[in-house]
Write a protein that holds these residues in place. Structure first.
Motif, PDB file in Angstrom:
ATOM      1  N   GLU A  53       0.814  -0.958   0.153  1.00  0.00           N
ATOM      2  CA  GLU A  53       0.687   0.484   0.180  1.00  0.00           C
ATOM      3  C   GLU A  53       1.036   1.363   0.093  1.00  0.00           C
ATOM      4  O   GLU A  53       1.425   1.753   0.814  1.00  0.00           O
ATOM      5  N   SER A  54       0.337   2.604  -0.869  1.00  0.00           N
ATOM      6  CA  SER A  54       1.104   3.337  -1.094  1.00  0.00           C
ATOM      7  C   SER A  54       0.403   4.878  -0.958  1.00  0.00           C
ATOM      8  O   SER A  54      -0.728   4.596  -0.753  1.00  0.00           O
ATOM      9  N   LYS A  55       0.178   5.571  -0.696  1.00  0.00           N
ATOM     10  CA  LYS A  55       0.110   6.943  -1.402  1.00  0.00           C
ATOM     11  C   LYS A  55      -0.878   6.819  -2.014  1.00  0.00           C
ATOM     12  O   LYS A  55      -2.300   7.754  -2.230  1.00  0.00           O
ATOM     13  N   LYS A  56      -0.632   6.552  -3.466  1.00  0.00           N
ATOM     14  CA  LYS A  56      -1.336   6.602  -4.571  1.00  0.00           C
ATOM     15  C   LYS A  56      -2.293   5.510  -4.669  1.00  0.00           C
ATOM     16  O   LYS A  56      -3.518   5.718  -5.001  1.00  0.00           O
ATOM     17  N   ALA A  57      -1.847   3.917  -3.965  1.00  0.00           N
ATOM     18  CA  ALA A  57      -2.062   2.801  -4.321  1.00  0.00           C
ATOM     19  C   ALA A  57      -2.093   1.978  -3.887  1.00  0.00           C
ATOM     20  O   ALA A  57      -0.976   2.111  -2.829  1.00  0.00           O
ATOM     21  N   GLU A  58      -2.825   0.471  -3.662  1.00  0.00           N
ATOM     22  CA  GLU A  58      -2.744  -0.853  -3.480  1.00  0.00           C
ATOM     23  C   GLU A  58      -2.905  -1.755  -4.161  1.00  0.00           C
ATOM     24  O   GLU A  58      -3.777  -1.365  -5.135  1.00  0.00           O
ATOM     25  N   SER A  59      -1.581  -2.605  -4.193  1.00  0.00           N
ATOM     26  CA  SER A  59      -1.159  -3.260  -5.112  1.00  0.00           C
ATOM     27  C   SER A  59      -0.807  -4.964  -4.712  1.00  0.00           C
ATOM     28  O   SER A  59       0.096  -4.498  -3.515  1.00  0.00           O
ATOM     29  N   ASP A  60      -1.858  -5.784  -5.710  1.00  0.00           N
ATOM     30  CA  ASP A  60      -1.097  -6.790  -5.582  1.00  0.00           C
ATOM     31  C   ASP A  60       0.623  -6.928  -5.692  1.00  0.00           C
ATOM     32  O   ASP A  60       0.895  -6.329  -6.699  1.00  0.00           O
TER      33      ASP A  60
END
Length: 147
Positions: free
Chosen positions: A67-74
């Motif tokens: 998870e980041s400021k911009k997105a959650e990614s698998d």
């Protein structure tokens, strides 16, 4: 890419999912996110692994999330093998990924059945992959993904 130049170390291999791979000797490979991936994510602040060492994994198997400021990614396995180590420092402090993605910000280690996995790219092949990915991204942004 765009107004930014993609730069990355030439002393390692790369995966199409924007992970770098540094051979640790024998069958062990260390992986982390490229600066390109970190720039896209912006300010990584959370990691979660759904696999634990030692566990057999397949190429492209779901292994975790970021998870980041911009997105959650698998996160998906860049190669098949044995998921052998997690960097506890980045698990405790994911900001290391932002600060030093090619050094202390590494993520995992995998023992591969092949000393040189054929799914990994040379730096030159990764540069070409970035150019093609950027072209696709630009078409997608402009609504022309199927052209």
């Amino acid at each position: 890419m765009g107004e930014f130049t993609a730069t990355f170390p030439n002393d390692r291999s790369y995966a199409k999912n924007h992970m770098w791979a540094a051979h640790q000797g024998g069958l062990r490979w260390r992986f982390g996110l490229t600066q390109y991936a970190v720039r896209l994510l912006q300010d990584v602040y959370f990691l979660d692994w759904v696999v634990e060492p030692p566990q057999t994994i397949t190429h492209r198997m779901h292994i975790g999330a970021i998870e980041s400021k911009k997105a959650e990614s698998d996160l998906y396995a860049p190669i098949a093998g044995t998921f052998s180590a997690i960097n506890s420092q980045t698990l405790d402090d994911p900001s290391l990924i932002n600060a030093a993605p090619y050094d202390d910000g590494w993520l995992i280690e995998i023992d591969c059945l092949d000393a040189h996995p054929d799914v990994l790219l040379t730096p030159e092949q990764y540069a070409e992959h970035l150019i093609e990915a950027w072209k696709v991204a630009q078409r997608t942004i402009k609504g022309q993904a199927n052209e």
